[in-house]
Design a protein around this motif. Structure first.
Motif, short mmCIF file in Angstrom:
data_model
loop_
_atom_site.label_atom_id
_atom_site.label_comp_id
_atom_site.label_asym_id
_atom_site.label_seq_id
_atom_site.Cartn_x
_atom_site.Cartn_y
_atom_site.Cartn_z
N ALA A 154 1.97 -5.25 55.45
CA ALA A 154 1.92 -6.71 55.37
C ALA A 154 1.13 -7.29 56.53
CB ALA A 154 3.34 -7.28 55.35
N TYR A 155 1.29 -6.71 57.71
CA TYR A 155 0.58 -7.19 58.91
C TYR A 155 -0.93 -7.02 58.74
CZ TYR A 155 0.10 -8.10 63.96
OH TYR A 155 -0.22 -8.63 65.18
N ILE A 156 -1.36 -5.83 58.28
CA ILE A 156 -2.79 -5.55 58.13
C ILE A 156 -3.39 -6.37 56.99
CG2 ILE A 156 -4.49 -3.76 57.61
CD1 ILE A 156 -2.67 -1.77 59.05
N ILE A 157 -2.65 -6.53 55.89
CA ILE A 157 -3.14 -7.36 54.79
C ILE A 157 -3.33 -8.80 55.27
CG2 ILE A 157 -2.48 -8.39 52.56
CD1 ILE A 157 -1.09 -5.72 51.91
N THR A 158 -2.39 -9.28 56.09
CA THR A 158 -2.51 -10.63 56.64
C THR A 158 -3.74 -10.76 57.53
OG1 THR A 158 -0.11 -10.92 56.57
CG2 THR A 158 -1.34 -12.39 58.02
N GLU A 159 -4.01 -9.74 58.34
CA GLU A 159 -5.20 -9.77 59.18
C GLU A 159 -6.47 -9.86 58.34
OE1 GLU A 159 -4.83 -6.22 61.63
OE2 GLU A 159 -4.35 -7.48 63.36
N GLN A 160 -6.51 -9.09 57.24
CA GLN A 160 -7.69 -9.12 56.37
C GLN A 160 -7.81 -10.47 55.68
OE1 GLN A 160 -10.07 -7.05 56.25
NE2 GLN A 160 -11.22 -7.67 54.45
N MET A 161 -6.68 -11.04 55.26
CA MET A 161 -6.71 -12.35 54.63
C MET A 161 -7.18 -13.42 55.62
SD MET A 161 -5.97 -11.85 51.50
CE MET A 161 -5.82 -13.54 51.00
#
Length: 802
Positions: A440-447
Motif C-alpha cells: 500500500a505504501y509503494i502503490i501510494t508513492e507511485q500514485m
C-alpha cells in the motif's frame, strides 16, 4: 447426539459472550471482505459473457512497425466487412463502428452523448435484448437510432419511446431529427458497446448515416473498431493470410507495409487489454482477499486456544465420565462451525451494508446479492463448513489431547508444546499485515508520482469542455471568436481551441520527413491540432522558436510546431537547428510545412508510456476541434465555473456545458491503479485489526500460562516495566522475523508491478522500515495494555493460581 453437540456448543458460546463476539467479529470481517472482493472479481470475469456465440467472437487489433503510426485498438475501416464478404467460409459475421460525441437534444434537454455509428449487424450478432422495437428492422430506416433504456428514461421519462425523435448535431453544426426505432435493455458490461472505461456509447446509428457526420470507413481510415464472428471450427490462425492479402490488395502502401492485423477473442480481450492490467489487478485483489481470510482463520485458532483454560475442567470431567477424544473433537468442530455460521450471517449483512461503499472505493459497481445466479447460495454453505473445519481442527485436537488429571487441575501443560506453532501462525499474520502495508505504501508513492510529477505542462485550474462541431474554416473562425470572448472574462486567464487535451486520446498519427531527405527516413508522431493559445493555456515551455507565432498577432497557420522528441527523431539534436526548416507529410498530397517552434517534451497521457514525438498542426489548417480549455484564475473556482456556464449559454445556446477539470481527466487514465490503491488501504486496515486481535489472543494465553512466573519475578524484585518488557521482547522478535521473511517478497511483487510503468518510483527502504515500525509500535501498545494488569496484581494472588 448431534442435537446434544449443538446445544452444548450454543451454551458455551453464550457463556463466553466476549470471546464469541471477538471471534465472530474477526471472522465476519474477513469473510465479508472476501465476499466483496470475490463479487468484484466475478463481475469482471463475466464481462462479455452475455454476448451471443462468445467463443467465436473476436476483435480486430493492429500491430504497427512504428507504434506511433497507429492505434493498437482499431483497424482499417473495411477490413471486417471484407473478410466476411471475401471469406464467408471463415467469417460468419462482422460488426464495425466509429465512436463520436455530439449534442443530442429533445426540447430543452440538451446533453453531449457518445454515439456509435456502426453496421446493422450489431443486434443479430451479439444478441442484445430489445425492450421495444424490431431487431430485424431497427437499422433499416434512414436517420433512425437505437438507444438504451437508460437514455430513454433520461430524455422521455419512460422506455416505450419507439417512434419518438431526438435531434442530433453533426460536425458541420447542422441538426437532424433521428427516429427511435428500438430501445435496448441496458446491456451487461461488454467490449462492444463499452469498449473501455472512457467509452460507453448508448446511442447506435446505422453506418448508412456516417456521411451525415462527415466520417467514413474507407481503407485509408485505420481508426475504426472492428469485430468478426468466426464460423464453427475455424481457428484464428486461418485469418492471418486473408487479412494480409486484403490489406496489400486494398490499403494504401504506407498502411499495408507497416500494419499487421490480428484478432483477439472477446472472452479474454477485456482481461488482457493494456498489458493485462485488469488481470493483474484481479490477481492482486484475490491474493489480498485470500490472505485477509486466512488471517481471520488464524486469528480464530489463536483465540480459541487462548481460551482453553476455561474449558479444561469441562474436558477433564468429560474424560473421567467416559468421554472419548473423538467425541470431544466433534464437539469442538461443531462449536467452530456454529461460530463460522454466525460469522457468515453477519458477513452477509456486512456485504449488503457496505456494497455501495466498496463500489465507491473500487470505482466500479459491486453486484448486489440478487444479481448472482441461484446456485451461488451454495458458496456461503461451503464456506461455513470449510472455514469451520479449517478454523476448528487445530483447537479441537489440541484441547481434546489434554490429560484428564491436568485438565481437572486447570493446567496448560499439554498446550505448551504447541506454542511454536501458534507463534508461527501469529508470525504469518504479522508477515501478511507487513506485506499489505508495504505494498500500500509503494502503490501510494507511485500514485503520488502520477499526480505530482512534472508532466511538462501545468494542469492546475484547467477546465475543458466539448464543443458543438462545425469542422469548416468558417466554423473554426466562429469558435476562435467565441474563444476570445471567453478569454476576456475576468475569471479566465487564457483559453485555447483544440482537438486534443493531454489524455491519451489524440486525432491520430502523422508521418513526416525532412525536406532534402526521403520517405525512408520518415518519422511517425502524435498529431495535436490546436490554436496558438494552447501552449500558454497549458503552460508548455518552449525549447526554441514560437508556438505558431505571437498570441494576438499575425500567425502563420501553415507552419507546424514539434516537441524535442520529434526534433531528435528528425535529426536535430539542437532544437534551434529545426526552426525554419521544412518537412513533408506522407499522404496529404505531399503537404509541406515549415517548423515555427519546438516545445519541451511533455506527457501526453499515462506514465505507463514514454513521451512520444508530437507534431502540432494549427486548427485553421486542419479544421477539426473538440475542446475549449480554460485556464481559470486562482480564487473561487465554483463562482468561476458558474460564470463560465452563464457565458456558455449566451455564446453557445442550445448546447451542453459538460466540463471536466484536468485533474479529473488525468485520474481517468489511472482508474485501475486507483482501484488497487483503495483496495490496498482497506486491506491494510483490516489486516491491522485482525493481527491485533491475534496478538490479543496469544498474549492472553501467554499471560495466563505464566501467571505464577509473574508472581515469582515480582517477589524477587522485578519491576512492572521489566515484566512488560519480557512479553514485548517475545512478540517483537516475531515481528522482526516475519519482516525479514516478507520484505524480499514485497520487493519482488512491487518491483514487478512498477516495471509496467516507464516512469516509476524507486523502491527504497522507507516503506519496509515504516511498515514494520508501525506494526511493531501498535503491537507494543496492545501488549502493554494486556500485561499491565497482570504485572500490577498482588504476587501472592498470582502464586495461589493453580
Amino acid at each position: 447426539m448431534l442435537k446434544n453437540y449443538i446445544k452444548i456448543a450454543w451454551r458455551n458460546i453464550t457463556k463466553s459472550r466476549f470471546h464469541a463476539l471477538v471471534n465472530i467479529s474477526g471472522l465476519s470481517v474477513g469473510i465479508a471482505f472476501t465476499l466483496l472482493i470475490g463479487a468484484y472479481v466475478w463481475s469482471e470475469l463475466n464481462v462479455n459473457s452475455a454476448l451471443k456465440n462468445l467463443n467465436r467472437q473476436y476483435i480486430l487489433q493492429s500491430k504497427w512497425k512504428n507504434p506511433n503510426q497507429g492505434l493498437e485498438l482499431t483497424t482499417v475501416g473495411p477490413l471486417a466487412k471484407a473478410l466476411r464478404e471475401t471469406y464467408p467460409h471463415l467469417v460468419a459475421n462482422y460488426y464495425r463502428w466509429d465512436g463520436i460525441t455530439s449534442n443530442v437534444s429533445k426540447g430543452d434537454k440538451v446533453f453531449r452523448e457518445g454515439l456509435q455509428v456502426g453496421d446493422s449487424t450489431m443486434l443479430s450478432m451479439y444478441g442484445f435484448s430489445v425492450l421495444h422495437g424490431n431487431t430485424k428492422t431497427a437499422f433499416d430506416d434512414p436517420f433512425s437510432v437505437v438507444i438504451t433504456a437508460e437514455k430513454a428514461i433520461k430524455y422521455f421519462g419512460k422506455t416505450d419511446v419507439t417512434g419518438e425523435t431526438l435531434s442530433i448535431e453533426n460536425f458541420s453544426g447542422a441538426k437532424h431529427d433521428f427516429m427511435i426505432s428500438a430501445v435496448l435493455k441496458s446491456p451487461a458490461k461488454n467490449s462492444v458497446t463499452m469498449l473501455n472505461d472512457n467509452n460507453n456509447n448508448q446511442f447506435y446509428i446505422s453506418a448508412n448515416n456516417i456521411s451525415y457526420f462527415g466520417r467514413n470507413m474507407d481503407w485509408p481510415n485505420f481508426y475504426i473498431v472492428g469485430y468478426i464472428e468466426l464460423q464453427k471450427g475455424v481457428s484464428p490462425i486461418e485469418l492471418e493470410k486473408p487479412m494480409q492479402h486484403l490489406l496489400k490488395q486494398n490499403a494504401p502502401p504506407g498502411v499495408a507495409e507497416n500494419l499487421t492485423p490480428y484478432i483477439v477473442p472477446l472472452n479474454q480481450y477485456y482481461l488482457d487489454a493494456n498489458n493485462g492490467l485488469i488481470k493483474k489487478t484481479l490477481f492482486a485483489l484475490s491474493g489480498i482477499a485470500f490472505f485477509i481470510l486466512l488471517m481471520a482463520i488464524v486469528n480464530f485458532i489463536n483465540l480459541s486456544v487462548s481460551k482453553s483454560a476455561a474449558r479444561m475442567r469441562e474436558i477433564g470431567i468429560r474424560k473421567v465420565l467416559g468421554g472419548v477424544r473423538r467425541q470431544l473433537i466433534v464437539q469442538f468442530l461443531v462449536e467452530s462451525v456454529i461460530t463460522v455460521l454466525f460469522s457468515t450471517i453477519v458477513a452477509v449483512f456486512l456485504y449488503i451494508a457496505t456494497c455501495n461503499l466498496f463500489s465507491n472505493i473500487l470505482g466500479k459497481e459491486i453486484p448486489s446479492l440478487n444479481a448472482f445466479p441461484l446456485y451461488f447460495i451454495f458458496i456461503p454453505a461451503i464456506l461455513i463448513v470449510l472455514i469451520g473445519f479449517l478454523a476448528g481442527i487445530y483447537p479441537s485436537f489440541v484441547l481434546s489431547s489434554l490429560k484428564a488429571v491436568e485438565s481437572l487441575k486447570g493446567k496448560l501443560g499439554a498446550v505448551k508444546d504447541n506454542v511454536l506453532l501458534r507463534k508461527l501462525l501469529i508470525g504469518f499474520q504479522f508477515g501478511t499485515a507487513a506485506l499489505v502495508f508495504i505494498c500500500a505504501y509503494i502503490i501510494t508513492e507511485q500514485m503520488q508520482l502520477f499526480f505530482t510529477k512534472d508532466l511538462g505542462y501545468n494542469k492546475d485550474y484547467i477546465v475543458s469542455a466539448q464543443l458543438p462541431r462545425d469542422w469548416s474554416r468558417p466554423g473554426v473562425d466562429k469558435m476562435e471568436t467565441i474563444r476570445s470572448q471567453f478569454a476576456a472574462m475576468p475569471q479566465v486567464s487564457n483559453a485555447a481551441l483544440s482537438y486534443e487535451v493531454p489524455d491519451d486520446n489524440n486525432a491520430g498519427q502523422v508521418t513526416l520527413y525532412r525536406i532534402g531527405s526521403d520517405s525512408a527516413h520518415a518519422v511517425s508522431s502524435q498529431q495535436f491540432t490546436t490554436d496558438e493559445y494552447y501552449r500558454s493555456t497549458f503552460n508548455i515551455p518552449m525549447a526554441a522558436g514560437e508556438f505558431f507565432g505571437k498570441e494576438g498577432g499575425l500567425v502563420d497557420a501553415t507552419k507546424i510546431v514539434i516537441n524535442e522528441k520529434q526534433a531528435k527523431a528528425l535529426g536535430w539534436n539542437d532544437p534551434q537547428d529545426a526552426i525554419g526548416k521544412g518537412v513533408v507529410f506522407l499522404g496529404f498530397n505531399g503537404y509541406k510545412a515549415a517548423i515555427a517552434g519546438v516545445t519541451k517534451d511533455f506527457n501526453t497521457g499515462s506514465l505507463q508510456k514514454a513521451i512520444p514525438p508530437v507534431t502540432f498542426v494549427h486548427v485553421k489548417t486542419n479544421t477539426i476541434f473538440r475542446f475549449l480549455s480554460f485556464k481559470l484564475r486562482a480564487g473561487n473556482v465554483r463562482e468561476s465555473i458558474a460564470a463560465l456556464q452563464q457565458k456558455w449559454s449566451v455564446l453557445l445556446p442550445g448546447t451542453a456545458f459538460d466540463f471536466t477539470f484536468m485533474d479529473d481527466t488525468i485520474k481517468k487514465l489511472y482508474t485501475t491503479e486507483i482501484q488497487l490503491q483503495q483496495a490496498s488501504y482497506t486491506a491494510a486496515l483490516l489486516a491491522l485489526v485482525i493481527v491485533l486481535l491475534g496478538v490479543l489472543g496469544l498474549i492472553s494465553l501467554s499471560v495466563q500460562k505464566r501467571i505464577k512466573e509473574i508472581g515469582i519475578r515480582k517477589i524477587l524484585g522485578s519491576s512492572v516495566s521489566a515484566i512488560i518488557a519480557l512479553f514485548v521482547k517475545e512478540f517483537l522478535s516475531i515481528v522482526l522475523i516475519a519482516g525479514l521473511v516478507v520484505c524480499p517478497l514485497a520487493y519482488i511483487l512491487m518491483n514487478s508491478w512498477l516495471n509496467a510503468y516507464v516512469y516509476r518510483v524507486a523502491i527504497t527502504g522507507i516503506p519496509f522500515m515504516a511498515s514494520l515500525v508501525f506494526i511493531g509500535a501498535v503491537t507494543i501498545l496492545i501488549i502493554v495494555a494486556r500485561t499491565y494488569k497482570a504485572a500490577m496484581d498482588n504476587p501472592v494472588k498470582s502464586l495461589r493460581t493453580e
